[in-house]
Write a protein that holds these residues in place. Sequence first.
Motif, PDB file in Angstrom:
ATOM      1  N   UNK B  51       0.964  -1.571  -0.135  1.00  0.00           N
ATOM      2  CA  UNK B  51      -0.422  -0.171  -0.222  1.00  0.00           C
ATOM      3  C   UNK B  51       0.568   1.390   0.271  1.00  0.00           C
ATOM      4  N   UNK B  52       0.649   2.339  -0.222  1.00  0.00           N
ATOM      5  CA  UNK B  52       0.927   3.415   0.055  1.00  0.00           C
ATOM      6  C   UNK B  52       1.333   4.389   0.889  1.00  0.00           C
ATOM      7  N   UNK B  53       2.731   4.241   0.983  1.00  0.00           N
ATOM      8  CA  UNK B  53       3.949   4.680   2.436  1.00  0.00           C
ATOM      9  C   UNK B  53       4.581   3.168   2.668  1.00  0.00           C
ATOM     10  N   UNK B  54       4.025   1.772   2.097  1.00  0.00           N
ATOM     11  CA  UNK B  54       4.769   0.701   2.802  1.00  0.00           C
ATOM     12  C   UNK B  54       5.447  -0.033   2.075  1.00  0.00           C
ATOM     13  N   UNK B  55       6.702  -0.277   1.485  1.00  0.00           N
ATOM     14  CA  UNK B  55       7.347  -1.198   0.627  1.00  0.00           C
ATOM     15  C   UNK B  55       8.258  -2.306   1.448  1.00  0.00           C
ATOM     16  N   UNK B  56       8.951  -3.163   1.015  1.00  0.00           N
ATOM     17  CA  UNK B  56       9.448  -4.403   1.739  1.00  0.00           C
ATOM     18  C   UNK B  56      10.529  -4.837   0.952  1.00  0.00           C
ATOM     19  N   UNK B  57      11.715  -5.268   1.118  1.00  0.00           N
ATOM     20  CA  UNK B  57      12.606  -6.337   0.457  1.00  0.00           C
ATOM     21  C   UNK B  57      11.885  -7.605   0.048  1.00  0.00           C
ATOM     22  N   UNK B  58      12.345  -8.117  -1.518  1.00  0.00           N
ATOM     23  CA  UNK B  58      12.462  -9.316  -1.351  1.00  0.00           C
ATOM     24  C   UNK B  58      13.190  -9.866  -1.678  1.00  0.00           C
ATOM     25  N   UNK B  59      13.679 -10.766  -2.471  1.00  0.00           N
ATOM     26  CA  UNK B  59      14.891 -12.033  -2.895  1.00  0.00           C
ATOM     27  C   UNK B  59      15.493 -11.153  -2.897  1.00  0.00           C
ATOM     28  N   UNK B  60      16.123 -10.534  -4.552  1.00  0.00           N
ATOM     29  CA  UNK B  60      17.472  -9.418  -4.569  1.00  0.00           C
ATOM     30  C   UNK B  60      16.903  -7.728  -4.693  1.00  0.00           C
ATOM     31  N   UNK B  61      17.156  -7.205  -3.694  1.00  0.00           N
ATOM     32  CA  UNK B  61      16.841  -6.204  -3.427  1.00  0.00           C
ATOM     33  C   UNK B  61      18.031  -4.855  -3.565  1.00  0.00           C
ATOM     34  N   UNK B  62      19.430  -5.921  -3.851  1.00  0.00           N
ATOM     35  CA  UNK B  62      20.259  -5.208  -3.212  1.00  0.00           C
ATOM     36  C   UNK B  62      21.150  -4.062  -4.677  1.00  0.00           C
ATOM     37  N   UNK B  63      21.026  -2.843  -4.355  1.00  0.00           N
ATOM     38  CA  UNK B  63      21.238  -2.778  -5.707  1.00  0.00           C
ATOM     39  C   UNK B  63      20.093  -1.407  -6.035  1.00  0.00           C
ATOM     40  N   UNK B  64      18.788  -1.612  -5.585  1.00  0.00           N
ATOM     41  CA  UNK B  64      17.851  -0.825  -5.934  1.00  0.00           C
ATOM     42  C   UNK B  64      17.267  -0.166  -4.932  1.00  0.00           C
ATOM     43  N   UNK B  65      16.576   0.138  -5.088  1.00  0.00           N
ATOM     44  CA  UNK B  65      15.580   1.482  -4.069  1.00  0.00           C
ATOM     45  C   UNK B  65      14.137   1.401  -4.624  1.00  0.00           C
ATOM     46  N   UNK B  66      12.759   1.909  -3.920  1.00  0.00           N
ATOM     47  CA  UNK B  66      11.597   2.276  -4.577  1.00  0.00           C
ATOM     48  C   UNK B  66      10.556   2.964  -3.125  1.00  0.00           C
ATOM     49  N   UNK B  67       9.454   3.142  -4.044  1.00  0.00           N
ATOM     50  CA  UNK B  67       8.963   4.016  -3.053  1.00  0.00           C
ATOM     51  C   UNK B  67       7.571   3.891  -3.876  1.00  0.00           C
ATOM     52  N   UNK B  68       6.911   4.989  -2.218  1.00  0.00           N
ATOM     53  CA  UNK B  68       5.358   4.201  -2.853  1.00  0.00           C
ATOM     54  C   UNK B  68       4.661   5.427  -2.110  1.00  0.00           C
ATOM     55  N   UNK B  69       3.908   6.553  -2.777  1.00  0.00           N
ATOM     56  CA  UNK B  69       3.716   7.766  -2.727  1.00  0.00           C
ATOM     57  C   UNK B  69       2.134   7.539  -3.103  1.00  0.00           C
ATOM     58  N   UNK B  70       2.199   6.896  -4.147  1.00  0.00           N
ATOM     59  CA  UNK B  70       0.331   7.164  -4.256  1.00  0.00           C
ATOM     60  C   UNK B  70       0.282   5.438  -4.931  1.00  0.00           C
ATOM     61  N   UNK B  71      -1.330   5.087  -4.597  1.00  0.00           N
ATOM     62  CA  UNK B  71      -1.612   3.896  -4.863  1.00  0.00           C
ATOM     63  C   UNK B  71      -0.805   3.526  -6.607  1.00  0.00           C
ATOM     64  N   UNK B  72      -0.943   4.218  -7.164  1.00  0.00           N
ATOM     65  CA  UNK B  72      -0.939   4.189  -8.778  1.00  0.00           C
ATOM     66  C   UNK B  72       0.360   3.932  -8.829  1.00  0.00           C
ATOM     67  N   UNK B  73       0.800   4.390  -8.044  1.00  0.00           N
ATOM     68  CA  UNK B  73       2.917   3.881  -8.609  1.00  0.00           C
ATOM     69  C   UNK B  73       3.339   3.890  -8.312  1.00  0.00           C
ATOM     70  N   UNK B  74       4.945   3.041  -8.274  1.00  0.00           N
ATOM     71  CA  UNK B  74       5.876   2.213  -8.135  1.00  0.00           C
ATOM     72  C   UNK B  74       7.342   2.273  -8.642  1.00  0.00           C
ATOM     73  N   UNK B  75       8.055   3.520  -8.532  1.00  0.00           N
ATOM     74  CA  UNK B  75       9.143   3.051  -8.664  1.00  0.00           C
ATOM     75  C   UNK B  75      10.058   2.404  -8.883  1.00  0.00           C
ATOM     76  N   UNK B  76      10.778   2.111  -9.504  1.00  0.00           N
ATOM     77  CA  UNK B  76      12.169   1.362  -9.062  1.00  0.00           C
ATOM     78  C   UNK B  76      13.880   2.737  -9.210  1.00  0.00           C
TER      79      UNK B  76
END
Lengths: 110, 113
Positions: B51-76
């Motif tokens: 959901x918006x404002x909530x992110x978590x790591x998967x299997x291979x997160x190193x070297x990446x970052x994410x954000x979730x400011x809206x329901x619609x968008x999830x940039x990497x």
Amino acid sequence: DAKTTQPTSMDCAEGRAANLPCNHSTISGNEYVYWYRQIHSQGPQYIIHGLKNNETNEMASLIITEDRKSSTLILPHATLRDTAVYYCIVKETSGSRLTFGEGTQLTVNP
Amino acid sequence: NAGVTQTPKFRILKIGQSMTLQCTQDMNHNYMYWYRQDPGMGLKLIYYSVGAGITDKGEVPNGYNVSRSTTEDFPLRLELAAPSQTSVYFCASTASYSNQPQHFGDGTRLSIL
């Protein structure tokens, strides 16, 4: 989530039924069986899913054994456009993460 | 009905450059995911969001970052591109209630030279 085992590759004649097997012997009672396919590096496409009853939709049928330790995806009349990698995935009902294995490369031959 | 839209479709980066892969969905799905797929392999989960404002790591997160400011968008975000990050990246989304399938975008093919 339970692991799955699929054959690496299969062939099928165009117009015939394609039967793709999947073993998931460690499946637990609250885990669904999902099938996705991926055509030539496009995004995976959802096909069908089920818990314990057989399921059918416009794309395929899913047959799950009574002990739920294996399942078969059936494409009733395979076409050349069904050539793809097919993934069998087991996922908890309350969870949302999919774990992709290597899948089965299905080649439909003319 | 657009579904899950990813941009760009292709990109070539030099080592050390940074970039953001965009993903947007119009299905009002709460759950969103980023996967990478190396040649001949299955998909591996990088990050996900419930959901918006909530992110978590998967299997291979190193070297990446994410954000979730809206329901619609999830940039990497890739901060310092490395050759090992050459891959095809897929974004997916699903509704928050159980056993609903994930819907995938068409992918971003990224090469780092």
